[in-house]
Design a protein around this motif. Structure first.
Motif, PDB file in Angstrom:
ATOM      1  N   ASP A 124       5.181  -6.238 -74.926  1.00 43.37           N
ATOM      2  CA  ASP A 124       6.316  -6.033 -75.821  1.00 43.37           C
ATOM      3  C   ASP A 124       6.765  -4.573 -75.813  1.00 43.37           C
ATOM      4  OD1 ASP A 124       6.385  -8.703 -76.513  1.00 43.37           O
ATOM      5  OD2 ASP A 124       5.172  -8.448 -78.323  1.00 43.37           O
ATOM      6  N   GLN A 125       5.797  -3.656 -75.648  1.00 48.92           N
ATOM      7  CA  GLN A 125       6.150  -2.236 -75.547  1.00 48.92           C
ATOM      8  C   GLN A 125       7.048  -1.981 -74.337  1.00 48.92           C
ATOM      9  OE1 GLN A 125       2.807   0.400 -75.502  1.00 48.92           O
ATOM     10  NE2 GLN A 125       2.004  -0.292 -77.472  1.00 48.92           N
ATOM     11  N   LEU A 126       6.661  -2.559 -73.202  1.00 44.58           N
ATOM     12  CA  LEU A 126       7.449  -2.357 -71.984  1.00 44.58           C
ATOM     13  C   LEU A 126       8.866  -2.874 -72.164  1.00 44.58           C
ATOM     14  CD1 LEU A 126       4.854  -3.376 -69.238  1.00 44.58           C
ATOM     15  CD2 LEU A 126       5.372  -1.096 -70.109  1.00 44.58           C
ATOM     16  N   VAL A 160      15.752   0.055 -74.828  1.00 50.92           N
ATOM     17  CA  VAL A 160      16.353   1.282 -75.341  1.00 50.92           C
ATOM     18  C   VAL A 160      16.963   2.108 -74.203  1.00 50.92           C
ATOM     19  CG1 VAL A 160      14.356   2.854 -75.266  1.00 50.92           C
ATOM     20  CG2 VAL A 160      16.049   3.088 -77.077  1.00 50.92           C
ATOM     21  N   TYR A 161      16.342   2.104 -73.021  1.00 52.02           N
ATOM     22  CA  TYR A 161      16.946   2.816 -71.893  1.00 52.02           C
ATOM     23  C   TYR A 161      18.249   2.148 -71.475  1.00 52.02           C
ATOM     24  CZ  TYR A 161      13.596   6.453 -70.758  1.00 52.02           C
ATOM     25  OH  TYR A 161      12.847   7.605 -70.784  1.00 52.02           O
ATOM     26  N   TYR A 206       9.669  -1.881 -66.526  1.00 59.63           N
ATOM     27  CA  TYR A 206      10.531  -1.859 -67.708  1.00 59.63           C
ATOM     28  C   TYR A 206      11.787  -2.707 -67.529  1.00 59.63           C
ATOM     29  CZ  TYR A 206       7.629   2.180 -68.899  1.00 59.63           C
ATOM     30  OH  TYR A 206       6.575   3.004 -69.174  1.00 59.63           O
ATOM     31  N   ASP A 207      12.078  -3.126 -66.310  1.00 60.44           N
ATOM     32  CA  ASP A 207      13.332  -3.815 -66.035  1.00 60.44           C
ATOM     33  C   ASP A 207      13.541  -5.095 -66.844  1.00 60.44           C
ATOM     34  OD1 ASP A 207      13.854  -1.777 -64.302  1.00 60.44           O
ATOM     35  OD2 ASP A 207      13.547  -2.938 -62.469  1.00 60.44           O
ATOM     36  N   PRO A 208      12.502  -5.932 -67.064  1.00 61.14           N
ATOM     37  CA  PRO A 208      12.745  -7.165 -67.825  1.00 61.14           C
ATOM     38  C   PRO A 208      13.336  -6.916 -69.212  1.00 61.14           C
ATOM     39  CG  PRO A 208      10.660  -7.327 -66.683  1.00 61.14           C
ATOM     40  CD  PRO A 208      11.133  -5.915 -66.483  1.00 61.14           C
ATOM     41  N   GLY A 209      12.939  -5.830 -69.855  1.00 65.37           N
ATOM     42  CA  GLY A 209      13.493  -5.532 -71.175  1.00 65.37           C
ATOM     43  C   GLY A 209      14.937  -5.096 -71.125  1.00 65.37           C
ATOM     44  N   ALA A 210      15.366  -4.557 -69.994  1.00 64.21           N
ATOM     45  CA  ALA A 210      16.738  -4.050 -69.866  1.00 64.21           C
ATOM     46  C   ALA A 210      17.725  -5.119 -69.453  1.00 64.21           C
ATOM     47  CB  ALA A 210      16.765  -2.910 -68.848  1.00 64.21           C
ATOM     48  N   GLU A 211      17.244  -6.192 -68.853  1.00 66.96           N
ATOM     49  CA  GLU A 211      18.152  -7.159 -68.218  1.00 66.96           C
ATOM     50  C   GLU A 211      19.153  -7.768 -69.194  1.00 66.96           C
ATOM     51  OE1 GLU A 211      15.397  -9.804 -66.432  1.00 66.96           O
ATOM     52  OE2 GLU A 211      15.011  -8.508 -64.684  1.00 66.96           O
TER      53      GLU A 211
END
Length: 368
Positions: free
Chosen positions: A74-76, A82-83, A139-144
């Motif tokens: 979840d942190q990742l 946020v990025y 980190y990409d999954p969180g940004a998608e």
């Protein structure tokens, strides 16, 4: 050539990108470096022109870090989100900048999605310069989901790949399936202060440097850890922000506590103990110093590779006794220093930033 550098959202990426940005400028090109509100003083401190791309402040970054989920996955995802949000927030400002100062090239940090998206919209080359050995693709999954609407608007199904990928990892620590990349020597850098002789002088006892991380190494835990490590008969230096250092100096009169430029101190150390930060890791590698990674904030493949190589130990469970015993092992077993020094030699064999400038010039010429 006009080169726009957009390293990332914290001070460390600024110092990681500064050597290449300075090399580009020293070759006679124009350079600007973009950052959120918080890091603009850091950009100015390395002698580069700072451009604000987002009004995000240090307080907002602190609030985000304080609300970080406990679960590592979840942190990742939270960091990726946020990025991505900052990428969306900064694009309009950067497109406005391009109306007056149009870059020929954009150099971005590992997970700074702003750079490839801006380069796509301006039809100019983009370069991805990694900050350290950590694979930022995690980190990409969180940004998608955050980036999906803009990508659809641009007719893209994913963030564009860079035209050039620059890898600063020493060869022996690269994964089995690395991305195709041009290697570049990583140069240490961090905020400076007036030096005292002890900072660059090797003493008559082994020196252990302990960083002040956000979880384990703070307050009472930091005090107890420093006392435990000092019991090994070593000199202890604690790198800590002043608000933490001030309350600990009276309790630890024999320990040097406060901000020390690690690029200067590292070559005098026998062990560098930290919580898994990429900048500390790379500075220790560059100096050939064994590392003790104690209770990292999240496990990474980069940590596993250096421990398997024999240049570091990882303590991810247990208390002070486990950490102290690991530190003792690093001090007593010379193989860890020998392995760390072999990695430092690999750093010196990689092309320095000045040699990379020609690659950037060729990218711009080919696109033109």
């Amino acid at each position: 050539m006009k080169a726009l550098f957009i390293p990332g959202n914290s001070p460390y990426p600024i110092f990681s990108h500064a050597p290449l940005a300075t090399a580009v400028r020293n070759a006679g090109h124009q350079v600007l470096m973009g950052g959120i509100e918080w890091v603009l003083p850091n950009i100015a401190s390395v002698g580069l022109p700072p451009v604000k791309i987002s009004p995000v402040s240090m307080e907002e970054v602190g609030a985000f870090m304080g609300a970080m989920p406990e679960d590592p996955l979840d942190q990742l995802k939270a960091v990726g989100r946020v990025y991505a949000e900052i990428a969306l927030d900064s694009l309009e400002r950067l497109l406005d900048l391009a109306d007056h100062w149009r870059p020929d090239l954009v150099v971005g940090g590992g997970m700074f999605y702003t750079a490839p998206l801006l380069a796509h919209q301006l039809s100019i080359p983009s370069v991805r310069l990694e900050w350290d050995r950590i694979d930022a693709r995690m980190y990409d999954p969180g940004a998608e989901s955050v980036l999906a609407p803009l990508l659809a608007e641009l007719g893209l199904d994913r963030v564009p790949e860079p035209d050039l990928w620059l890898d600063v990892c020493p060869p022996s620590l690269r994964p089995a399936d690395p991305v195709p990349a041009r290697t570049m020597r990583w140069i240490p850098g961090n905020p400076q202060r007036p030096l005292e002789p002890w900072m660059y002088t090797k003493g008559d006892r082994p020196r252990v440097y302990i960083t002040a991380g956000t979880r384990l190494f703070s307050g009472d835990a930091l005090r107890d850890m420093a006392r435990s490590i000092a019991g090994l008969g070593v000199e202890v230096v604690v790198g800590a922000p002043e608000n933490v250092a001030a309350e600990l100096r009276d309790q630890l009169p024999d320990v040097r506590i406060g901000w020390v430029p690690l690029d200067v101190l590292a070559p005098t150390c026998d062990v560098i103990m930290h919580h898994g930060g990429g900048g500390t890791d790379m500075t220790a590698l560059n100096a050939g110093v064994p590392q003790l990674v104690a209770h990292p904030e999240y496990p990474t493949e980069a940590t596993r590779r250096i421990t398997e190589f024999g240049a570091a130990l990882l303590v991810d469970s247990g208390g002070q006794e486990a950490v102290t015993e690991a530190c003792r092992k690093l001090l007593d077993d010379s193989s860890y220093r020998e392995r760390a020094r072999s990695l430092a030699r690999e750093f010196t064999e990689l092309p320095p930033p000045a040699e990379i400038v020609a690659d950037l010039e060729q990218l711009v010429a080919a696109r033109a």
